[in-house]
Design a protein around this motif. Sequence first.
Motif, PDB file in Angstrom:
ATOM      1  N   GLU A  46       0.849  -1.184   0.000  1.00  0.00           N
ATOM      2  CA  GLU A  46       0.000   0.000   0.000  1.00  0.00           C
ATOM      3  C   GLU A  46       0.890   1.241   0.000  1.00  0.00           C
ATOM      4  OE1 GLU A  46      -3.349   2.108  -0.267  1.00  0.00           O
ATOM      5  OE2 GLU A  46      -3.356  -0.068  -0.104  1.00  0.00           O
ATOM      6  N   LEU A  47       0.939   1.930  -1.132  1.00  0.00           N
ATOM      7  CA  LEU A  47       1.725   3.163  -1.234  1.00  0.00           C
ATOM      8  C   LEU A  47       0.905   4.286  -0.610  1.00  0.00           C
ATOM      9  CD1 LEU A  47       4.301   4.538  -2.259  1.00  0.00           C
ATOM     10  CD2 LEU A  47       3.124   4.907  -4.436  1.00  0.00           C
ATOM     11  N   VAL A  48       1.273   4.670   0.609  1.00  0.00           N
ATOM     12  CA  VAL A  48       0.503   5.641   1.368  1.00  0.00           C
ATOM     13  C   VAL A  48       0.732   7.057   0.843  1.00  0.00           C
ATOM     14  CG1 VAL A  48       0.098   6.611   3.663  1.00  0.00           C
ATOM     15  CG2 VAL A  48       0.565   4.165   3.404  1.00  0.00           C
ATOM     16  N   ASP A  49       1.988   7.409   0.604  1.00  0.00           N
ATOM     17  CA  ASP A  49       2.327   8.753   0.144  1.00  0.00           C
ATOM     18  C   ASP A  49       3.708   8.707  -0.494  1.00  0.00           C
ATOM     19  OD1 ASP A  49       2.148  11.463  -0.295  1.00  0.00           O
ATOM     20  OD2 ASP A  49       2.177  12.044   1.808  1.00  0.00           O
ATOM     21  N   VAL A  50       4.004   9.732  -1.283  1.00  0.00           N
ATOM     22  CA  VAL A  50       5.323   9.861  -1.908  1.00  0.00           C
ATOM     23  C   VAL A  50       5.894  11.202  -1.484  1.00  0.00           C
ATOM     24  CG1 VAL A  50       6.621   9.976  -4.064  1.00  0.00           C
ATOM     25  CG2 VAL A  50       4.655   8.433  -3.878  1.00  0.00           C
ATOM     26  N   PHE A  51       7.070  11.161  -0.874  1.00  0.00           N
ATOM     27  CA  PHE A  51       7.762  12.379  -0.461  1.00  0.00           C
ATOM     28  C   PHE A  51       8.786  12.726  -1.535  1.00  0.00           C
ATOM     29  CE2 PHE A  51       6.321  10.361   3.433  1.00  0.00           C
ATOM     30  CZ  PHE A  51       5.712  11.421   4.083  1.00  0.00           C
ATOM     31  N   THR A  52       8.786  13.958  -1.966  1.00  0.00           N
ATOM     32  CA  THR A  52       9.712  14.406  -3.007  1.00  0.00           C
ATOM     33  C   THR A  52      10.613  15.478  -2.428  1.00  0.00           C
ATOM     34  OG1 THR A  52       8.051  13.952  -4.688  1.00  0.00           O
ATOM     35  CG2 THR A  52       9.890  15.346  -5.331  1.00  0.00           C
ATOM     36  N   GLU A  53      11.914  15.205  -2.467  1.00  0.00           N
ATOM     37  CA  GLU A  53      12.890  16.165  -1.959  1.00  0.00           C
ATOM     38  C   GLU A  53      13.401  17.009  -3.112  1.00  0.00           C
ATOM     39  OE1 GLU A  53      16.095  15.559   1.280  1.00  0.00           O
ATOM     40  OE2 GLU A  53      17.027  15.047  -0.639  1.00  0.00           O
ATOM     41  N   HIS A  54      13.321  18.307  -2.920  1.00  0.00           N
ATOM     42  CA  HIS A  54      13.841  19.240  -3.914  1.00  0.00           C
ATOM     43  C   HIS A  54      15.182  19.755  -3.425  1.00  0.00           C
ATOM     44  CE1 HIS A  54      10.041  19.037  -6.022  1.00  0.00           C
ATOM     45  NE2 HIS A  54       9.444  19.136  -4.839  1.00  0.00           N
ATOM     46  N   ASP A  55      15.948  20.335  -4.319  1.00  0.00           N
ATOM     47  CA  ASP A  55      17.287  20.793  -3.963  1.00  0.00           C
ATOM     48  C   ASP A  55      17.301  21.792  -2.815  1.00  0.00           C
ATOM     49  OD1 ASP A  55      18.371  19.175  -5.897  1.00  0.00           O
ATOM     50  OD2 ASP A  55      18.363  20.726  -7.437  1.00  0.00           O
ATOM     51  N   ASN A  56      16.230  22.549  -2.626  1.00  0.00           N
ATOM     52  CA  ASN A  56      16.200  23.561  -1.567  1.00  0.00           C
ATOM     53  C   ASN A  56      15.565  23.072  -0.268  1.00  0.00           C
ATOM     54  OD1 ASN A  56      13.641  23.371  -2.506  1.00  0.00           O
ATOM     55  ND2 ASN A  56      13.333  25.535  -2.920  1.00  0.00           N
ATOM     56  N   ASP A  57      15.222  21.775  -0.153  1.00  0.00           N
ATOM     57  CA  ASP A  57      14.643  21.230   1.086  1.00  0.00           C
ATOM     58  C   ASP A  57      15.741  21.089   2.142  1.00  0.00           C
ATOM     59  OD1 ASP A  57      12.094  21.047   0.211  1.00  0.00           O
ATOM     60  OD2 ASP A  57      12.090  18.880  -0.067  1.00  0.00           O
ATOM     61  N   GLN A  58      15.521  21.664   3.303  1.00  0.00           N
ATOM     62  CA  GLN A  58      16.477  21.539   4.405  1.00  0.00           C
ATOM     63  C   GLN A  58      15.726  21.627   5.720  1.00  0.00           C
ATOM     64  OE1 GLN A  58      19.605  24.382   4.023  1.00  0.00           O
ATOM     65  NE2 GLN A  58      20.197  23.667   2.012  1.00  0.00           N
ATOM     66  N   GLY A  59      16.411  21.244   6.775  1.00  0.00           N
ATOM     67  CA  GLY A  59      15.846  21.404   8.110  1.00  0.00           C
ATOM     68  C   GLY A  59      14.764  20.395   8.429  1.00  0.00           C
ATOM     69  N   SER A  60      14.024  20.678   9.508  1.00  0.00           N
ATOM     70  CA  SER A  60      13.029  19.728   9.990  1.00  0.00           C
ATOM     71  C   SER A  60      11.822  19.627   9.072  1.00  0.00           C
ATOM     72  CB  SER A  60      12.589  20.120  11.395  1.00  0.00           C
ATOM     73  OG  SER A  60      11.983  21.392  11.350  1.00  0.00           O
ATOM     74  N   GLU A  61      11.633  20.609   8.192  1.00  0.00           N
ATOM     75  CA  GLU A  61      10.489  20.570   7.288  1.00  0.00           C
ATOM     76  C   GLU A  61      10.809  19.890   5.961  1.00  0.00           C
ATOM     77  OE1 GLU A  61       7.404  21.406   8.237  1.00  0.00           O
ATOM     78  OE2 GLU A  61       8.390  21.678  10.157  1.00  0.00           O
ATOM     79  N   GLY A  62      12.019  19.370   5.821  1.00  0.00           N
ATOM     80  CA  GLY A  62      12.405  18.714   4.579  1.00  0.00           C
ATOM     81  C   GLY A  62      11.636  17.418   4.358  1.00  0.00           C
ATOM     82  N   ALA A  63      11.603  17.009   3.095  1.00  0.00           N
ATOM     83  CA  ALA A  63      10.861  15.794   2.733  1.00  0.00           C
ATOM     84  C   ALA A  63      11.410  14.561   3.435  1.00  0.00           C
ATOM     85  CB  ALA A  63      10.890  15.611   1.218  1.00  0.00           C
ATOM     86  N   PHE A  64      12.737  14.470   3.581  1.00  0.00           N
ATOM     87  CA  PHE A  64      13.304  13.287   4.223  1.00  0.00           C
ATOM     88  C   PHE A  64      12.934  13.236   5.702  1.00  0.00           C
ATOM     89  CE2 PHE A  64      16.595  10.647   6.157  1.00  0.00           C
ATOM     90  CZ  PHE A  64      16.442   9.505   5.387  1.00  0.00           C
ATOM     91  N   ALA A  65      12.921  14.391   6.358  1.00  0.00           N
ATOM     92  CA  ALA A  65      12.518  14.431   7.771  1.00  0.00           C
ATOM     93  C   ALA A  65      11.060  13.997   7.921  1.00  0.00           C
ATOM     94  CB  ALA A  65      12.720  15.830   8.334  1.00  0.00           C
TER      95      ALA A  65
END
Length: 147
Positions: A46-65
């Motif tokens: 079940e693919l719940v969601d897809v997180f996409t990290e952009h080059d400007n993602d940083q900090g606690s709000e980043g896609a990986f976090a």
Amino acid sequence: MEPLTEQRPVVRPAVYGFLRPGRASAARRTALRQALAVYCSTRELELVDVFTEHDNDQGSEGAFARLLNALAAGAYGVVLPTPAHLGPRAHATVRRTQVTGTGARILALRDHDHPRPSRVGPVPAPRQCELLPVLPVFGSRSQEGSW
């Protein structure tokens, strides 16, 4: 009478997708999302969601976090097009440890350690096979008959 096992609802393991498309076009990003969806569908995930990290993602709000927070809630794993989507080698090693630290698995559509064969380049020569002699089949014709 109870329904057959195939007719009972089954809870699919929850997974999250993660993309780091860099400068890919919108069409490429859409194709990557669709590839993740097809992969999950064919493997009963079940693919719940897809997180996409952009080059400007940083900090606690980043896609990986945000992915790590979702995985910590008890997801089965994260699905990637390739391990390269975790980032450059130094970052990927740390991120791999962070993901597995949540108890989640890392599933890759294509693994760099086992690349697909190249479609370009010379075609390898066919392997030589040893030909076996043809043996007569008894019982299909009279024993005195000719072959």
